[in-house]
Design an enzyme around this catalytic site. Structure first.
Site, short mmCIF file in Angstrom:
data_model
loop_
_atom_site.label_atom_id
_atom_site.label_comp_id
_atom_site.label_asym_id
_atom_site.label_seq_id
_atom_site.Cartn_x
_atom_site.Cartn_y
_atom_site.Cartn_z
CB CYS A 10 120.12 -39.62 103.49
SG CYS A 10 119.06 -39.14 102.13
CB CYS A 20 118.05 -36.49 103.46
SG CYS A 20 117.47 -38.09 102.89
CG ASP A 21 120.34 -34.81 106.19
OD1 ASP A 21 119.21 -34.26 106.17
OD2 ASP A 21 120.56 -35.86 106.81
#
Ligand SMILES: Cc1cc2nc3c(=O)[nH]c(=O)nc-3n(C[C@H](O)[C@H](O)[C@H](O)COP(=O)(O)OP(=O)(O)OC[C@H]3O[C@@H](n4cnc5c(N)ncnc54)[C@H](O)[C@@H]3O)c2cc1C
Length: 307
Positions: free
Chosen positions: A131, A134-135
């Site tokens: 993701c 997300c990261d």
């Protein structure tokens, strides 16, 4: 006889449990094989509102569960193996036992596809991710690698150039499933370097619990080499967990539940929540929001039926 059975204990299922518990519906949550859902695989979550320093994924889902249990939600370990939604009350088979319920909230998520390497699995949440939203932020000025050849790989690679000093895109073929426009955008991005006809054979860093590089192989020339990498993103798709509802709940060709508006499915009294229906956003906060929607709809439906 249950008022609500919630299938899945990720952000969507736990939030649906909290709301239905506070509506006095005494929900039963079937946890599934992956109790806590996808967040239980990761480490620091920095984009869930309310935690200025961030919070570990497993702690976040454990807190959600505790909060739901405080209001009377019950959790059952095990997996839903079969369902019969042709009858009322609906019937759900958990590890061989049939449970009857007036409503169902399906929050069974969509599992990321991984390459399946042992080293990759050990480093999920420690430099290996599925993701970019997300990261990506963790890899400012770092070296990033993305694996995949579809639209999501192109999108992730483009997005990650905002952070990384370089992004290598590894694809096992020279042809792409990605749409022309997405591919074009990636090909014209000066920070993206394409490594075609190439596969990843190993992710390095297991001993230090942090990705440090990969071993690559060119399938045409058989050349093998190492490359330093800090962030390793696998973007080869997701598998919605809808097999046990097949033929009953309408899905798109990839298996994602088709929404009939709000949290409604094609069957009245059965609601969807989270990544099992959402192929676009796939975030903890959107899944939690969808869990809330499904719970409110289930509660109103039960009210309208006089329960
Ligand atoms: C490594 C990683 C890092 C991530 N980091 C972030 C981040 O930093 N921020 C963010 O916002 N999002 C992040 N995400 C995405 C986020 O985790 C998901 O969007 C979110 O978990 C979706 O929640 P969900 O409840 O819909 O599904 P899931 O979390 O996938 O939960 C699904 C649940 O359904 C259960 N289940 C499945 N099949 C069955 C069955 N047959 N019977 C019973 N139960 C079943 C599973 O056991 C699981 O409990 C990350 C994802 C991954 C993989």
């Amino acid at each position: 006889m249950r008022n609500v059975v919630i299938i899945g204990s990720g952000c969507a299922g736990n939030t649906a449990a909290l709301y239905t518990a506070r509506a006095n519906l005494l929900p039963l949550v079937v946890s599934g094989k992956e109790a806590g859902g996808q967040l239980s695989l990761t480490t620091l979550v920095e984009n869930f509102p309310g935690f200025p320093e961030g919070i570990n994924g497993p702690d976040l889902v454990a807190n959600m569960r505790k909060q739901a249990e405080n209001f009377g939600a019950q959790y059952l370990d095990g997996e839903v193996l079969d369902t019969d939604f042709s009858v009322r009350p609906f019937r759900i088979n958990v590890e061989g036992e049939w449970i009857e319920t007036r409503t169902v909230i399906i929050a069974s998520g969509a599992s990321a596809r991984w390459l399946g390497l042992e080293s990759e699995q050990k480093l999920i949440g420690h430099g290996v991710s599925s993701c970019a939203t997300c990261d990506g932020f963790f890899y400012r000025n770092k070296s990033i690698m993305v694996v995949g050849g579809g639209d999501s790989a192109m999108e992730e690679a483009n997005f990650l150039t905002r952070f990384g000093r370089e992004v290598s895109l590894v694809h096992r073929r020279a042809e792409f499933r990605a749409s022309k426009i997405m591919l074009n955008r990636a090909q014209h991005n000066p920070k993206i370097k394409f490594l075609l006809n190439t596969v990843v054979e190993e992710v390095y860093g297991v001993a230090h619990q942090m990705v440090s590089g990969v071993r690559l192989r060119n399938l045409k020339t058989d050349a093998v080499w190492d490359q330093e990498v800090d962030g390793f993103f696998v973007a080869i798709g997701h598998i919605p967990n809808t097999k046990v509802f097949k033929g009953q709940i309408e899905t798109d060709p990839d298996g994602y539940i088709l929404s009939k508006g709000g949290a409604r499915t094609n069957i009245t009294g059965i609601f969807h929540a989270g990544d099992v229906q959402d192929r676009v956003y796939r975030q903890a906060i959107t899944a939690a929001g969808a869990g809330c929607m499904a719970a409110i709809e289930a509660e109103r439906y039960l009210e309208s039926e006089g329960h």
